[in-house]
Scaffold this motif. Structure first.
Motif, PDB file in Angstrom:
ATOM      1  N   ALA A  10       0.828  -1.207   0.000  1.00  8.92           N
ATOM      2  CA  ALA A  10       0.000   0.000   0.000  1.00  8.92           C
ATOM      3  C   ALA A  10       0.862   1.255   0.000  1.00  8.92           C
ATOM      4  N   GLN A  11       1.963   1.243   0.753  1.00  6.36           N
ATOM      5  CA  GLN A  11       2.851   2.402   0.783  1.00  6.36           C
ATOM      6  C   GLN A  11       3.520   2.613  -0.573  1.00  6.36           C
ATOM      7  N   ILE A  12       3.904   1.527  -1.240  1.00  5.94           N
ATOM      8  CA  ILE A  12       4.515   1.645  -2.560  1.00  5.94           C
ATOM      9  C   ILE A  12       3.531   2.267  -3.544  1.00  5.94           C
ATOM     10  N   MET A  13       2.254   1.899  -3.430  1.00  8.26           N
ATOM     11  CA  MET A  13       1.258   2.525  -4.301  1.00  8.26           C
ATOM     12  C   MET A  13       1.170   4.026  -4.028  1.00  8.26           C
ATOM     13  N   GLY A  14       1.249   4.413  -2.762  1.00  5.03           N
ATOM     14  CA  GLY A  14       1.272   5.833  -2.444  1.00  5.03           C
ATOM     15  C   GLY A  14       2.492   6.522  -3.017  1.00  5.03           C
ATOM     16  N   ASP A  15       3.647   5.845  -2.986  1.00  9.35           N
ATOM     17  CA  ASP A  15       4.867   6.398  -3.579  1.00  9.35           C
ATOM     18  C   ASP A  15       4.698   6.612  -5.084  1.00  9.35           C
ATOM     19  N   ILE A  16       4.049   5.650  -5.747  1.00  5.09           N
ATOM     20  CA  ILE A  16       3.848   5.749  -7.194  1.00  5.09           C
ATOM     21  C   ILE A  16       3.013   6.977  -7.538  1.00  5.09           C
ATOM     22  N   LEU A  17       2.076   7.312  -6.667  1.00  2.32           N
ATOM     23  CA  LEU A  17       1.193   8.447  -6.897  1.00  2.32           C
ATOM     24  C   LEU A  17       1.745   9.736  -6.293  1.00  2.32           C
ATOM     25  N   SER A  18       3.056   9.785  -6.098  1.00  4.12           N
ATOM     26  CA  SER A  18       3.712  10.969  -5.545  1.00  4.12           C
ATOM     27  C   SER A  18       4.912  11.350  -6.408  1.00  4.12           C
ATOM     28  N   VAL A  19       5.243  12.619  -6.397  1.00  2.00           N
ATOM     29  CA  VAL A  19       6.443  13.125  -7.059  1.00  2.00           C
ATOM     30  C   VAL A  19       7.229  13.900  -6.010  1.00  2.00           C
ATOM     31  N   GLY A  21       7.734  13.108  -3.038  1.00  2.00           N
ATOM     32  CA  GLY A  21       7.026  13.077  -1.766  1.00  2.00           C
ATOM     33  C   GLY A  21       5.716  13.837  -1.734  1.00  2.00           C
ATOM     34  N   VAL A  22       5.353  14.469  -2.844  1.00  2.00           N
ATOM     35  CA  VAL A  22       4.104  15.232  -2.903  1.00  2.00           C
ATOM     36  C   VAL A  22       3.109  14.466  -3.775  1.00  2.00           C
ATOM     37  N   GLY A  23       1.918  14.211  -3.226  1.00  2.00           N
ATOM     38  CA  GLY A  23       0.913  13.457  -3.958  1.00  2.00           C
ATOM     39  C   GLY A  23       0.443  14.182  -5.205  1.00  2.00           C
ATOM     40  N   VAL A  24       0.048  13.405  -6.206  1.00  2.00           N
ATOM     41  CA  VAL A  24      -0.415  13.973  -7.471  1.00  2.00           C
ATOM     42  C   VAL A  24      -1.911  14.244  -7.465  1.00  2.00           C
ATOM     43  N   GLY A  25      -2.563  14.018  -6.325  1.00  2.00           N
ATOM     44  CA  GLY A  25      -3.989  14.314  -6.222  1.00  2.00           C
ATOM     45  C   GLY A  25      -4.880  13.094  -6.179  1.00  2.00           C
ATOM     46  N   TRP A  26      -4.297  11.918  -6.368  1.00  2.00           N
ATOM     47  CA  TRP A  26      -5.057  10.669  -6.301  1.00  2.00           C
ATOM     48  C   TRP A  26      -4.658   9.896  -5.050  1.00  2.00           C
ATOM     49  N   SER A  27      -5.623   9.163  -4.489  1.00  2.00           N
ATOM     50  CA  SER A  27      -5.358   8.323  -3.327  1.00  2.00           C
ATOM     51  C   SER A  27      -5.690   6.876  -3.669  1.00  2.00           C
ATOM     52  N   VAL A  28      -5.258   5.982  -2.789  1.00  2.00           N
ATOM     53  CA  VAL A  28      -5.492   4.545  -2.973  1.00  2.00           C
ATOM     54  C   VAL A  28      -6.318   4.020  -1.808  1.00  2.00           C
ATOM     55  N   ASP A  29      -7.373   3.306  -2.141  1.00  2.04           N
ATOM     56  CA  ASP A  29      -8.177   2.584  -1.145  1.00  2.04           C
ATOM     57  C   ASP A  29      -7.764   1.115  -1.257  1.00  2.04           C
ATOM     58  N   THR A  71      -9.949   8.497  -6.441  1.00  3.76           N
ATOM     59  CA  THR A  71      -9.475   7.380  -5.623  1.00  3.76           C
ATOM     60  C   THR A  71      -9.447   6.126  -6.477  1.00  3.76           C
ATOM     61  N   LEU A  72      -8.356   5.370  -6.358  1.00  5.25           N
ATOM     62  CA  LEU A  72      -8.258   4.072  -7.008  1.00  5.25           C
ATOM     63  C   LEU A  72      -8.460   2.992  -5.962  1.00  5.25           C
TER      64      LEU A  72
END
Length: 224
Positions: A10-19, A21-29, A71-72
């Protein structure tokens, strides 16, 4: 992700959606059982969505976008294994009157009851067997670098053993009812089919709107 840290899926998915360390606006459920992945165990070249899909599919999951939010959802392909469907509480029970069966397609798949799921490098080797069977019909072994713990291997193996045996792929048409809304893929459905009661998972939905109103056609995977 941080090259010196152990990260969960789950953390890796959050990393993928960040640049940086800043999120790109999408979250993961994250709807799977999470598992840890060691630093340097996995690398991916491609788009963010392909990377997210690779992580989800490693444990037998898939991605589904939320209908209104950025949200994905990360969902298990089989939230309940088919041999447990009869005793499970369905997500929806369809009223029989407005439901029309449009087609049925029978599919015969091998009746695997055991599979070996392996990681690479720092991964694990998992032997997954369907409970109550002899485990004597082996599916082809699966190797995935993200199979880093037993939790990942068990989920991936369960998905493989679930997609076996005789299946009926059924297409149903019904109105968009207030009690159902649009029925998204991944819902456990129970409905009457003539004299039979069937239980299955929705795999697709198509919505049509015209002057007569709106209808949805859902594809359901059922098992004999």
């Amino acid at each position: 992700s941080n090259p010196g840290a152990i990260r969960s899926a789950a953390q890796i998915m959050g990393d993928i959606l960040s640049v940086n360390g800043v999120g790109v606006g999408w979250s993961v459920d994250f709807g799977l059982t999470d598992w840890n992945i060691a630093a340097g165990q996995w690398a991916h070249n491609g788009t963010a969505i392909s990377a997210l899909s690779a992580v989800a599919s490693a444990a037998g999951g898939y991605l589904q976008p939320h209908p209104t939010l950025k949200t994905l959802r990360v969902l298990p392909r089989y939230p309940v294994l088919p041999w447990d469907w009869a005793g499970a509480v369905p997500d929806l029970e369809l009223p029989s009157a407005p439901v029309v069966r449009e087609s049925i397609e029978w599919v015969e798949k091998p009746r695997y009851n055991r599979v070996y799921v392996a990681g690479q490098g720092q991964g694990v080797l998992c032997r997954v067997t369907r409970a109550g069977t002899a485990g004597d019909i082996l599916a082809p072994q699966v190797v995935d670098p993200l199979i880093a713990t037993a939790a990942a291997g068990r989920q991936r193996g369960g998905t493989i053993l679930a997609d076996t045996g005789r299946q009926a792929l059924i297409s149903l048409s019904l109105p968009i009812l207030a009690e159902t809304g649009i029925i998204t893929p991944g819902k456990l459905i129970r409905y009457g089919d003539g004299s039979e009661t069937r239980v299955g998972l929705t795999r697709s939905v198509n919505v049509s709107v015209n002057r007569a109103g709106s209808r949805q056609t859902i594809g359901i995977e059922t098992h004999a």
